[in-house]
Design an enzyme around this catalytic site. Structure first.
Site, PDB file in Angstrom:
ATOM      1  N   GLY A  82       0.559  -1.551  -0.036  1.00  0.00           N
ATOM      2  CA  GLY A  82      -0.394   0.164  -0.065  1.00  0.00           C
ATOM      3  C   GLY A  82       0.732   1.100   0.211  1.00  0.00           C
ATOM      4  N   GLY A 141       0.077   5.260  -0.904  1.00  0.00           N
ATOM      5  CA  GLY A 141      -0.713   6.290  -0.855  1.00  0.00           C
ATOM      6  C   GLY A 141       0.296   7.185   0.090  1.00  0.00           C
ATOM      7  N   GLN A 142      -0.480   7.966   1.006  1.00  0.00           N
ATOM      8  CA  GLN A 142      -0.157   9.025   1.894  1.00  0.00           C
ATOM      9  C   GLN A 142       1.174   9.126   2.684  1.00  0.00           C
ATOM     10  OE1 GLN A 142      -2.982  10.895   4.759  1.00  0.00           O
ATOM     11  NE2 GLN A 142      -1.678  12.580   5.331  1.00  0.00           N
ATOM     12  N   ASP A 153      -2.818  -7.483  -5.158  1.00  0.00           N
ATOM     13  CA  ASP A 153      -4.507  -6.921  -4.285  1.00  0.00           C
ATOM     14  C   ASP A 153      -3.846  -8.170  -2.785  1.00  0.00           C
ATOM     15  OD1 ASP A 153      -6.419  -7.393  -3.171  1.00  0.00           O
ATOM     16  OD2 ASP A 153      -7.639  -7.224  -5.454  1.00  0.00           O
ATOM     17  N   TYR A 180     -13.961   0.046   9.219  1.00  0.00           N
ATOM     18  CA  TYR A 180     -12.356   1.119   9.160  1.00  0.00           C
ATOM     19  C   TYR A 180     -11.677   0.150  10.943  1.00  0.00           C
ATOM     20  CZ  TYR A 180      -8.109   3.596   9.321  1.00  0.00           C
ATOM     21  OH  TYR A 180      -6.247   4.018   9.302  1.00  0.00           O
ATOM     22  N   LYS A 197      -9.304  -2.818  12.139  1.00  0.00           N
ATOM     23  CA  LYS A 197      -8.189  -2.148  12.503  1.00  0.00           C
ATOM     24  C   LYS A 197      -7.714  -2.758  14.018  1.00  0.00           C
ATOM     25  CE  LYS A 197      -5.522   0.585   9.364  1.00  0.00           C
ATOM     26  NZ  LYS A 197      -4.161  -0.503   8.881  1.00  0.00           N
TER      27      LYS A 197
HETATM   28  N1  SER Z   1      -6.126   9.119   9.317  1.00  0.00           N
HETATM   29  C1  SER Z   1      -7.010   7.710   9.024  1.00  0.00           C
HETATM   30  C2  SER Z   1      -8.441   8.255   8.433  1.00  0.00           C
HETATM   31  O1  SER Z   1      -9.003   9.589   9.015  1.00  0.00           O
HETATM   32  C3  SER Z   1      -7.474   8.021  10.898  1.00  0.00           C
HETATM   33  O2  SER Z   1      -6.779   6.863  10.818  1.00  0.00           O
HETATM   34  O3  SER Z   1      -9.726   7.481   8.422  1.00  0.00           O
END
Ligand code: SER
Length: 312
Positions: free
Chosen positions: A7, A10-11, A49, A138, A142
């Site tokens: 990944g 990403g940021q 993936d 999410y 996690k």
């Molecule tokens: N930056 C993340 C979010 O906003 C938080 O872990 O989902």
């Protein structure tokens, strides 16, 4: 050292990859997305993936990494829109990564957890060992990843460690999080001259500037296992309200218009997270200490964004 990063498109990857290359690591990325133009040319980029066990196993078998940084995830706002995909990427993806680490003797799996692991009603500052009752897909995936990693460590001896990140602020495009309003105040404020944040001015969650976040990953990854009293650590830096972030931006971008219109869905996610984290275990066990406060982060980020061709 050989490092595999899932990944990394990403940021976090945008800032982590150059640091890994600069310190001489041999870096392979595993990501669904194509290699961005900004990625250092030394990085080997494998498209794949994380939800497909065979693809993960092939990548890990070929790269034989000493360490695997598992960044691939669907974040909080997107996760509520596509919950089945979030489950697949965050839960099955993490299991595939851990299973690959067991099968191919990866020396360490680094997991990026989050403030979203916490649920509503916790008294700030919130420590590591509170009851974890997240209300988002999410967050719950996690927490599942944290527990699964600890199980792999106990059962198969996989060296599993990681941090619970605050909202991360950087120049790179974020990927569907709820904390993104902070970053947009800077990026959109500078580029467009205005931005309407999707939260109330009083909203307050923990944030961290990306250079601190990347340093946290590298420092915990390098820490001797014997010094670690746990696998997953809260890390903290700053906890400004949305209004305080807006003021910091207004001071530095003359004439910028920043307004607030709370979006009920994203506000509810935000309000379920702690406002301030207690990271004393990270400070004690591996010497964690953040460097950037709101003022120094604002100065540094806006200087970066003002460099030619850096505004996305
Ligand atoms: N930056 C993340 C979010 O906003 C938080 O872990 O989902």
């Amino acid at each position: 050292m050989k490092i595999l990063v899932t990944g990394a498109g990403g940021q976090i990857g945008a800032d982590l990859l150059p640091r890994l290359v600069a310190r001489g690591d041999s870096v392979t990325v595993f990501d669904l997305a194509p290699q961005p133009a900004t990625c250092p040319s030394e990085v080997r980029w494998v498209r794949g993936d994380v939800t497909m066990a065979g693809e993960v196993f092939d990548a890990v078998k070929a790269a034989r990494p000493d360490r695997l940084f598992h960044l691939a995830a669907i974040l909080s706002a997107t996760g509520e829109r596509v919950p089945h995909r979030a489950w697949a990427v965050n839960m099955e993806g993490t299991r595939n990564v851990l299973e690959a680490a067991r099968l191919f003797d990866v020396g360490q799996v680094f997991f990026t957890s989050t403030i979203a692991a916490f649920g509503p009603g916790l008294e700030p500052p919130v420590g590591d060992d509170v009851s974890l009752r997240p209300t988002t897909m999410y967050g719950l995936t996690k927490v599942g990843g944290e527990l699964l990693g600890e199980w792999y460590q106990r059962t198969y001896g996989v060296d599993f460690r990681g941090v619970r990140f605050p909202g991360l602020i950087s120049a790179a495009e974020p990927g569907g999080g709820t904390s993104d309003y902070a970053l947009f105040m800077y990026v959109n404020g500078l580029r467009d001259g205005f931005y309407e944040a999707f939260v109330t001015p009083e909203s307050q969650i923990p944030f961290m500037y990306m250079p601190d976040a990347v340093r946290a990953v590298l420092e915990l990854s390098d820490a001797p296992r014997a010094s670690l009293g746990r696998s997953i650590y809260n890390i903290a830096a700053i906890s400004p309200t949305a209004a305080e972030i807006a003021d910091a931006v207004r001071e530095r971008i003359p004439g910028v218009r920043l307004t607030f219109r709370s979006d009920p869905r994203r506000q509810a996610i935000l309000d379920s997270w702690p406002s301030v984290l207690d990271d004393s275990n990270a400070r004690k066990d591996w010497g964690w200490s953040h460097e950037y406060d709101l003022a120094s982060m604002s100065d540094d980020l806006l200087a970066k964004l003002r460099e030619p061709a850096s505004v996305p």
